[in-house]
Design a protein around this motif. Sequence first.
Motif, PDB file in Angstrom:
ATOM      1  N   GLU A  29      63.437  41.578  25.416  1.00  0.00           N
ATOM      2  CA  GLU A  29      64.042  41.458  24.263  1.00  0.00           C
ATOM      3  C   GLU A  29      64.080  39.964  23.558  1.00  0.00           C
ATOM      4  O   GLU A  29      64.495  39.155  24.662  1.00  0.00           O
ATOM      5  CB  GLU A  29      65.414  41.862  24.294  1.00  0.00           C
ATOM      6  CG  GLU A  29      66.461  42.021  22.973  1.00  0.00           C
ATOM      7  CD  GLU A  29      67.572  42.699  22.895  1.00  0.00           C
ATOM      8  OE1 GLU A  29      68.235  42.394  21.836  1.00  0.00           O
ATOM      9  OE2 GLU A  29      67.925  43.194  23.861  1.00  0.00           O
ATOM     10  N   SER A  31      65.970  37.468  20.807  1.00  0.00           N
ATOM     11  CA  SER A  31      66.993  37.603  19.681  1.00  0.00           C
ATOM     12  C   SER A  31      67.121  36.222  19.426  1.00  0.00           C
ATOM     13  O   SER A  31      67.417  35.258  20.157  1.00  0.00           O
ATOM     14  CB  SER A  31      68.262  38.240  20.305  1.00  0.00           C
ATOM     15  OG  SER A  31      67.862  39.554  20.568  1.00  0.00           O
ATOM     16  N   SER A  32      67.205  35.950  17.962  1.00  0.00           N
ATOM     17  CA  SER A  32      67.572  34.773  17.411  1.00  0.00           C
ATOM     18  C   SER A  32      67.699  34.755  15.964  1.00  0.00           C
ATOM     19  O   SER A  32      67.319  35.749  15.408  1.00  0.00           O
ATOM     20  CB  SER A  32      66.795  33.449  17.915  1.00  0.00           C
ATOM     21  OG  SER A  32      67.286  32.322  17.541  1.00  0.00           O
ATOM     22  N   ASP A  45      63.074  32.508  18.423  1.00  0.00           N
ATOM     23  CA  ASP A  45      63.520  31.888  19.529  1.00  0.00           C
ATOM     24  C   ASP A  45      62.163  31.214  19.950  1.00  0.00           C
ATOM     25  O   ASP A  45      61.834  31.337  21.003  1.00  0.00           O
ATOM     26  CB  ASP A  45      63.982  32.894  20.567  1.00  0.00           C
ATOM     27  CG  ASP A  45      64.515  32.059  21.707  1.00  0.00           C
ATOM     28  OD1 ASP A  45      64.878  30.993  21.498  1.00  0.00           O
ATOM     29  OD2 ASP A  45      64.607  32.757  22.809  1.00  0.00           O
ATOM     30  N   PHE A  88      70.917  37.806  12.716  1.00  0.00           N
ATOM     31  CA  PHE A  88      70.232  37.708  13.752  1.00  0.00           C
ATOM     32  C   PHE A  88      69.168  38.670  13.893  1.00  0.00           C
ATOM     33  O   PHE A  88      69.190  39.736  13.502  1.00  0.00           O
ATOM     34  CB  PHE A  88      71.157  37.911  15.024  1.00  0.00           C
ATOM     35  CG  PHE A  88      71.495  36.888  15.992  1.00  0.00           C
ATOM     36  CD1 PHE A  88      71.686  35.485  15.837  1.00  0.00           C
ATOM     37  CD2 PHE A  88      71.129  37.187  17.212  1.00  0.00           C
ATOM     38  CE1 PHE A  88      71.782  34.476  16.589  1.00  0.00           C
ATOM     39  CE2 PHE A  88      71.115  36.294  18.191  1.00  0.00           C
ATOM     40  CZ  PHE A  88      71.258  34.677  17.998  1.00  0.00           C
ATOM     41  N   HIS A  90      66.657  40.803  16.161  1.00  0.00           N
ATOM     42  CA  HIS A  90      66.525  41.382  17.586  1.00  0.00           C
ATOM     43  C   HIS A  90      65.166  42.104  17.856  1.00  0.00           C
ATOM     44  O   HIS A  90      64.643  43.027  16.822  1.00  0.00           O
ATOM     45  CB  HIS A  90      67.483  42.411  18.081  1.00  0.00           C
ATOM     46  CG  HIS A  90      68.714  41.821  18.047  1.00  0.00           C
ATOM     47  ND1 HIS A  90      69.520  41.255  18.915  1.00  0.00           N
ATOM     48  CD2 HIS A  90      69.798  42.016  16.837  1.00  0.00           C
ATOM     49  CE1 HIS A  90      71.023  40.858  18.402  1.00  0.00           C
ATOM     50  NE2 HIS A  90      70.792  41.426  17.198  1.00  0.00           N
ATOM     51  N   CYS A  91      64.213  41.567  18.786  1.00  0.00           N
ATOM     52  CA  CYS A  91      62.722  42.155  18.838  1.00  0.00           C
ATOM     53  C   CYS A  91      62.685  42.524  20.134  1.00  0.00           C
ATOM     54  O   CYS A  91      63.128  42.018  21.362  1.00  0.00           O
ATOM     55  CB  CYS A  91      61.747  41.151  18.352  1.00  0.00           C
ATOM     56  SG  CYS A  91      61.850  40.443  16.581  1.00  0.00           S
ATOM     57  N   CYS A 106      61.224  44.944  15.565  1.00  0.00           N
ATOM     58  CA  CYS A 106      62.397  44.002  15.422  1.00  0.00           C
ATOM     59  C   CYS A 106      63.199  44.609  14.287  1.00  0.00           C
ATOM     60  O   CYS A 106      62.786  45.382  13.244  1.00  0.00           O
ATOM     61  CB  CYS A 106      61.834  42.688  14.621  1.00  0.00           C
ATOM     62  SG  CYS A 106      60.775  41.747  15.623  1.00  0.00           S
TER      63      CYS A 106
END
Length: 159
Positions: A29, A31-32, A45, A88, A90-91, A106
């Motif tokens: 994962e 996330s950013s 990220d 944010f 999330h992938c 994502c």
Amino acid sequence: MNARAAIKGILLALLAGSAPCHPALAETEISSFAFVHEDGSLTVDGHLIHLYGIYVPPTDHTCTTFIRPMPCGTRASLALEFRIGGDFVHCMERARNADGSITASCTAGGEDLSEWMLQRGWAVALPDAPFQYAAMEKIARAKGIGVWGIALDAPTRPR
């Protein structure tokens, strides 16, 4: 021990020996906050990420002039940037590409970004994408929105 139990034990031992020796790859994962590129890819990220199951075709280059500084890019990338907003991202990594980029599913604000792009006509479903992606693309095409044409709301007059 009877013959049946012995055969069962041998089969289990053979199956265990034929299993792969490496551990299963865990989904990664990432996330950013995200930066949207003109081709619809994201930097999340520090990773270059292509959205899973879709291709974002090039569209007209435009600038949003009512915002300062002026964000410029393709219409599709601006739409994606607008959708993400300050959320944010999330992938979940699905594949590593030869160029070092990542293909990932994502979400932003709990919504799948590939599906969002398809539903608004800003992307095309890839041949290996899930069935629902092709259906979403066909619906957007039938509506004539996004890359398939721009839908305009007819102005209404107060009565």
